[in-house]
Design a protein around this motif. Structure first.
Motif: not given
Ligand SMILES: Nc1ncnc2c1ncn2[C@@H]1O[C@H](COP(=O)(O)OP(=O)(O)OP(=O)(O)O)[C@@H](O)[C@H]1O
Ligand SMILES: [Mg+2]
Length: 112
Positions: A4-12, A24-32, A62-65
């Motif tokens: 799952i790839i999400a593009i969001i507003k930074p303050f969120k 229960g999401v185990a991990g995530m990756t965050v990129t500016e 990015e979340v792999a689930c």
């Protein structure tokens, strides 16, 4: 599995991270990142500054689930990242073919 790839507003970001932890999401990756949506040419406000939207700062998550969890991940992001204003972002769901946990060699769902 899904990616799952999400593009969001930074303050969120904090709200989204908390919402994902709570389901229960185990991990995530965050990129500016920077991007634009449908209103190219119009202005969007970010931290008080007006961007004449060719490129507005965003956060990519990015979340792999597991496929089972995927709908709840999408719903959690959609609710936590929503302000009702333009530029709230997008969520993309991709099929994920393989995952490997490098330290243990575990694969696929047990690797997530
Ligand atoms: N079709 C797309 N492909 C890839 N990335 C996109 C796409 N649409 C939007 N994005 C990314 O999402 C960010 C936020 O998009 P945005 O929320 O403005 O989309 P929108 O369609 O214009 O919706 P809204 O009308 O709510 O603003 C963009 O800055 C860009 O990084
Ligand atoms: Mg837009």
């Amino acid at each position: 599995m899904k990616l799952i790839i999400a593009i969001i507003k930074p303050f969120k970001l904090d709200e989204v991270r908390e919402a994902l932890s709570s389901i229960g999401v185990a991990g995530m990756t965050v990129t500016e990142v920077k991007g634009f949506g449908r209103q190219k040419g119009q202005t969007e406000i970010y931290r008080g500054a007006e961007y004449s939207t060719n490129m507005v700062p965003k956060i990519k998550i990015e979340v792999a689930c597991t496929s089972d969890l995927s709908p709840r991940v999408v719903e959690a992001i959609q609710q936590a990242a929503n302000t009702g204003a333009i530029g709230d972002g997008k969520i993309f769901v991709l099929d994920l073919a393989e995952a490997v946990r490098i330290r243990t060699g575990e694969t696929d769902e047990t690797a997530l």
